[in-house]
Design an enzyme around this catalytic site. Structure first.
Site, PDB file in Angstrom:
ATOM      1  N   ASP A 139       0.835  -1.207   0.000  1.00  0.00           N
ATOM      2  CA  ASP A 139       0.000   0.000   0.000  1.00  0.00           C
ATOM      3  C   ASP A 139       0.874   1.263   0.000  1.00  0.00           C
ATOM      4  O   ASP A 139       2.006   1.250   0.485  1.00  0.00           O
ATOM      5  CB  ASP A 139      -0.897  -0.023   1.249  1.00  0.00           C
ATOM      6  CG  ASP A 139      -2.032   0.976   1.151  1.00  0.00           C
ATOM      7  OD1 ASP A 139      -2.329   1.467   0.042  1.00  0.00           O
ATOM      8  OD2 ASP A 139      -2.620   1.288   2.203  1.00  0.00           O
ATOM      9  N   ASN A 162       1.173   3.448  -2.882  1.00  0.00           N
ATOM     10  CA  ASN A 162       1.679   3.859  -4.200  1.00  0.00           C
ATOM     11  C   ASN A 162       1.156   5.233  -4.609  1.00  0.00           C
ATOM     12  O   ASN A 162       1.907   6.066  -5.125  1.00  0.00           O
ATOM     13  CB  ASN A 162       1.251   2.852  -5.277  1.00  0.00           C
ATOM     14  CG  ASN A 162       1.872   1.495  -5.081  1.00  0.00           C
ATOM     15  OD1 ASN A 162       2.798   1.345  -4.301  1.00  0.00           O
ATOM     16  ND2 ASN A 162       1.362   0.501  -5.783  1.00  0.00           N
ATOM     17  N   GLY A 163      -0.142   5.441  -4.376  1.00  0.00           N
ATOM     18  CA  GLY A 163      -0.765   6.713  -4.774  1.00  0.00           C
ATOM     19  C   GLY A 163      -0.149   7.877  -4.014  1.00  0.00           C
ATOM     20  O   GLY A 163       0.182   8.917  -4.601  1.00  0.00           O
ATOM     21  N   ARG A 164       0.046   7.689  -2.692  1.00  0.00           N
ATOM     22  CA  ARG A 164       0.623   8.767  -1.873  1.00  0.00           C
ATOM     23  C   ARG A 164       2.072   9.038  -2.255  1.00  0.00           C
ATOM     24  O   ARG A 164       2.524  10.170  -2.276  1.00  0.00           O
ATOM     25  CB  ARG A 164       0.511   8.416  -0.380  1.00  0.00           C
ATOM     26  CG  ARG A 164      -0.865   8.735   0.189  1.00  0.00           C
ATOM     27  CD  ARG A 164      -1.076   8.078   1.507  1.00  0.00           C
ATOM     28  NE  ARG A 164      -1.321   6.648   1.335  1.00  0.00           N
ATOM     29  CZ  ARG A 164      -1.178   5.746   2.288  1.00  0.00           C
ATOM     30  NH1 ARG A 164      -0.755   6.109   3.491  1.00  0.00           N
ATOM     31  NH2 ARG A 164      -1.441   4.477   2.068  1.00  0.00           N
ATOM     32  N   ARG A 199      -1.067   9.378  -9.833  1.00  0.00           N
ATOM     33  CA  ARG A 199      -1.113   8.204  -8.959  1.00  0.00           C
ATOM     34  C   ARG A 199      -0.453   6.963  -9.570  1.00  0.00           C
ATOM     35  O   ARG A 199       0.275   6.232  -8.910  1.00  0.00           O
ATOM     36  CB  ARG A 199      -2.578   7.853  -8.633  1.00  0.00           C
ATOM     37  CG  ARG A 199      -3.252   8.766  -7.657  1.00  0.00           C
ATOM     38  CD  ARG A 199      -4.686   8.301  -7.423  1.00  0.00           C
ATOM     39  NE  ARG A 199      -4.747   6.897  -7.038  1.00  0.00           N
ATOM     40  CZ  ARG A 199      -4.470   6.438  -5.818  1.00  0.00           C
ATOM     41  NH1 ARG A 199      -4.150   7.272  -4.858  1.00  0.00           N
ATOM     42  NH2 ARG A 199      -4.549   5.158  -5.554  1.00  0.00           N
ATOM     43  N   HIS A 207       2.251   3.248  -8.826  1.00  0.00           N
ATOM     44  CA  HIS A 207       2.070   1.814  -9.095  1.00  0.00           C
ATOM     45  C   HIS A 207       3.241   1.290  -9.921  1.00  0.00           C
ATOM     46  O   HIS A 207       3.754   0.210  -9.683  1.00  0.00           O
ATOM     47  CB  HIS A 207       0.762   1.565  -9.854  1.00  0.00           C
ATOM     48  CG  HIS A 207      -0.464   1.938  -9.082  1.00  0.00           C
ATOM     49  ND1 HIS A 207      -0.630   1.600  -7.761  1.00  0.00           N
ATOM     50  CD2 HIS A 207      -1.582   2.622  -9.434  1.00  0.00           C
ATOM     51  CE1 HIS A 207      -1.808   2.055  -7.338  1.00  0.00           C
ATOM     52  NE2 HIS A 207      -2.397   2.680  -8.329  1.00  0.00           N
ATOM     53  N   ARG A 220     -12.169   1.901  -8.442  1.00  0.00           N
ATOM     54  CA  ARG A 220     -11.284   3.023  -8.806  1.00  0.00           C
ATOM     55  C   ARG A 220     -11.594   3.487 -10.237  1.00  0.00           C
ATOM     56  O   ARG A 220     -12.224   2.762 -11.006  1.00  0.00           O
ATOM     57  CB  ARG A 220      -9.822   2.569  -8.704  1.00  0.00           C
ATOM     58  CG  ARG A 220      -9.458   2.251  -7.285  1.00  0.00           C
ATOM     59  CD  ARG A 220      -7.991   1.973  -7.125  1.00  0.00           C
ATOM     60  NE  ARG A 220      -7.713   1.706  -5.727  1.00  0.00           N
ATOM     61  CZ  ARG A 220      -6.556   1.889  -5.132  1.00  0.00           C
ATOM     62  NH1 ARG A 220      -5.524   2.340  -5.809  1.00  0.00           N
ATOM     63  NH2 ARG A 220      -6.403   1.630  -3.854  1.00  0.00           N
ATOM     64  N   LEU A 232      11.231 -20.317  -4.345  1.00  0.00           N
ATOM     65  CA  LEU A 232      10.155 -19.465  -3.806  1.00  0.00           C
ATOM     66  C   LEU A 232       8.906 -19.510  -4.693  1.00  0.00           C
ATOM     67  O   LEU A 232       8.993 -19.355  -5.903  1.00  0.00           O
ATOM     68  CB  LEU A 232      10.671 -18.020  -3.735  1.00  0.00           C
ATOM     69  CG  LEU A 232       9.643 -16.962  -3.326  1.00  0.00           C
ATOM     70  CD1 LEU A 232       9.290 -17.099  -1.854  1.00  0.00           C
ATOM     71  CD2 LEU A 232      10.172 -15.553  -3.612  1.00  0.00           C
ATOM     72  N   SER A 239      -8.223  -5.070   4.857  1.00  0.00           N
ATOM     73  CA  SER A 239      -8.755  -4.794   3.511  1.00  0.00           C
ATOM     74  C   SER A 239      -9.144  -6.072   2.756  1.00  0.00           C
ATOM     75  O   SER A 239      -8.825  -6.223   1.568  1.00  0.00           O
ATOM     76  CB  SER A 239      -7.749  -3.980   2.693  1.00  0.00           C
ATOM     77  OG  SER A 239      -7.444  -2.778   3.344  1.00  0.00           O
ATOM     78  N   GLU A 258       1.330 -13.388  12.366  1.00  0.00           N
ATOM     79  CA  GLU A 258       1.908 -12.208  13.040  1.00  0.00           C
ATOM     80  C   GLU A 258       1.840 -11.022  12.080  1.00  0.00           C
ATOM     81  O   GLU A 258       2.082 -11.191  10.882  1.00  0.00           O
ATOM     82  CB  GLU A 258       3.380 -12.482  13.400  1.00  0.00           C
ATOM     83  CG  GLU A 258       3.597 -13.667  14.311  1.00  0.00           C
ATOM     84  CD  GLU A 258       3.077 -13.431  15.731  1.00  0.00           C
ATOM     85  OE1 GLU A 258       3.045 -12.273  16.176  1.00  0.00           O
ATOM     86  OE2 GLU A 258       2.697 -14.419  16.382  1.00  0.00           O
TER      87      GLU A 258
HETATM   88  C1  FPP Z   1      -2.173   0.145  -3.231  1.00  0.00           C
HETATM   89  O1  FPP Z   1      -1.719   1.475  -3.241  1.00  0.00           O
HETATM   90  C2  FPP Z   1      -1.616  -0.565  -4.376  1.00  0.00           C
HETATM   91  C3  FPP Z   1      -2.353  -1.145  -5.359  1.00  0.00           C
HETATM   92  C4  FPP Z   1      -3.812  -1.152  -5.391  1.00  0.00           C
HETATM   93  C5  FPP Z   1      -1.687  -1.816  -6.521  1.00  0.00           C
HETATM   94  C6  FPP Z   1      -0.457  -2.556  -6.174  1.00  0.00           C
HETATM   95  C7  FPP Z   1       0.095  -3.213  -7.369  1.00  0.00           C
HETATM   96  C8  FPP Z   1       1.399  -3.321  -7.639  1.00  0.00           C
HETATM   97  C9  FPP Z   1       2.478  -2.800  -6.762  1.00  0.00           C
HETATM   98  C10 FPP Z   1       1.849  -4.020  -8.886  1.00  0.00           C
HETATM   99  C11 FPP Z   1       1.319  -5.395  -9.029  1.00  0.00           C
HETATM  100  C12 FPP Z   1       2.061  -6.076 -10.040  1.00  0.00           C
HETATM  101  C13 FPP Z   1       2.119  -7.403 -10.252  1.00  0.00           C
HETATM  102  C14 FPP Z   1       3.207  -7.927 -11.053  1.00  0.00           C
HETATM  103  C15 FPP Z   1       1.175  -8.361  -9.723  1.00  0.00           C
HETATM  104  P1  FPP Z   1      -2.772   2.672  -3.253  1.00  0.00           P
HETATM  105  O2  FPP Z   1      -3.035   3.046  -4.664  1.00  0.00           O
HETATM  106  O3  FPP Z   1      -3.998   2.285  -2.492  1.00  0.00           O
HETATM  107  O4  FPP Z   1      -1.966   3.786  -2.506  1.00  0.00           O
HETATM  108  P2  FPP Z   1      -2.566   4.975  -1.612  1.00  0.00           P
HETATM  109  O5  FPP Z   1      -3.127   4.319  -0.377  1.00  0.00           O
HETATM  110  O6  FPP Z   1      -1.356   5.795  -1.321  1.00  0.00           O
HETATM  111  O7  FPP Z   1      -3.583   5.667  -2.450  1.00  0.00           O
END
Ligand code: FPP
Length: 255
Positions: free
Chosen positions: A33, A35-37, A46, A50, A84, A144, A209, A220
């Site tokens: 979590d 990415n947007g911020r 935003r 990602h 979204r 893995l 979530s 944990e």
């Molecule tokens: C949450 O941040 C992040 C996501 C909804 C997307 C995460 C996806 C990836 C990192 C890439 C996935 C790629 C593969 C290869 C499976 P947010 O947008 O909710 O951030 P915020 O809370 O800051 O708005």
């Protein structure tokens, strides 16, 4: 076994030059979590966050290999993320293809096996094809296992499991007296996998979530304010170090 690691600089965590794979979590689940911020803080759109999140993802996969983690389950797109804006949804759902185009050779070199948990049917063809290709190409790897949670929701998973179990009851493949926790688990996407030992959530929020609701019963938790694109191997190590010091009692008493 101690493995020498190079020193990694991070604002959030100090990396010790040695890691211990003793009592390493076998299965780690991550809510990626923030990415947007991360993007907003830099005056970017935003989706730039990602995209940046992809390089964190590969770094953490490699760190998990070093730590001899067996399973890494990554929450990439939830059943609620469809709410979204369409453009963001499409961008996120293109990321698996982009990620695999760049990193699949590296994943193969690291003996990683790719898997998906979630309702794949509703995903666009470009996502399904890219992921299916990676699943097929890595199916014989025995290092893995990386589970991408795509169009995944914990409640949806439980309802699906219940429906399948009910179908087996109607078909007399199962009788009510045979139903127990283990039997039920086998209807989940994570059938046959050990439950996560450690859940990491980046980005500062302290909630699940709708992630792995059944499987996290005795996991944990490690919450960090670090935003996913900033999350480094050193932060991952910190979470593992902390896990290694925990006393897991599963409702019983400590030894
Ligand atoms: C949450 O941040 C992040 C996501 C909804 C997307 C995460 C996806 C990836 C990192 C890439 C996935 C790629 C593969 C290869 C499976 P947010 O947008 O909710 O951030 P915020 O809370 O800051 O708005």
């Amino acid at each position: 076994m101690a493995i020498k690691l190079p020193f990694i600089k991070s604002k959030q965590a100090k990396q010790s030059p040695e890691i211990s794979t003793e009592n390493t979590p076998k299965h780690i689940a991550i809510i990626m979590d923030g990415n947007g911020r991360w993007a907003k803080n830099r005056g970017l759109v935003r989706v730039a966050g990602h995209k940046e999140g992809l390089s964190s993802l590969m770094k953490i996969v490699k760190a998990a290999v070093k730590y001899e983690v067996e399973i890494l389950t990554l929450y990439a797109f939830s059943t609620e993320n469809w709410k979204r804006p369409k453009s963001e949804v499409e961008f996120i759902l293109r990321l698996p293809k982009e990620f695999l185009e760049i990193y699949l050779p590296d994943l193969i070199a690291n003996n990683v096996r790719i898997n998906v948990i979630g309702d794949m049917e509703k995903l666009p063809e470009y996502t399904r094809e890219a992921v299916q290709y990676a699943i097929d190409r890595t199916q014989n790897n025995d290092g893995l296992q990386v589970n991408f949670a795509l169009n995944y929701g914990g409640r949806h998973e439980i309802i699906q499991a219940m429906k399948e179990m009910y179908t087996d009851l109607l078909d007399t493949k199962l009788t009510i007296d045979k139903i127990d926790e283990q039997r039920f688990s086998n209807y989940l996407y994570t059938a046959q996998m050990p439950e996560p030992d450690l859940l990491i959530r980046t980005g500062g929020e302290k909630r699940l979530s709708n992630f792995l609701l059944w499987q996290l019963a005795y996991t944990e938790f490690w919450f960090t304010d670090v935003l996913w694109p900033d999350f480094q191997e050193a932060d991952f190590s910190l979470a593992i170090d902390h896990f290694q010091q925990r006393n897991r009692r599963y409702g019983g008493l400590s030894n």
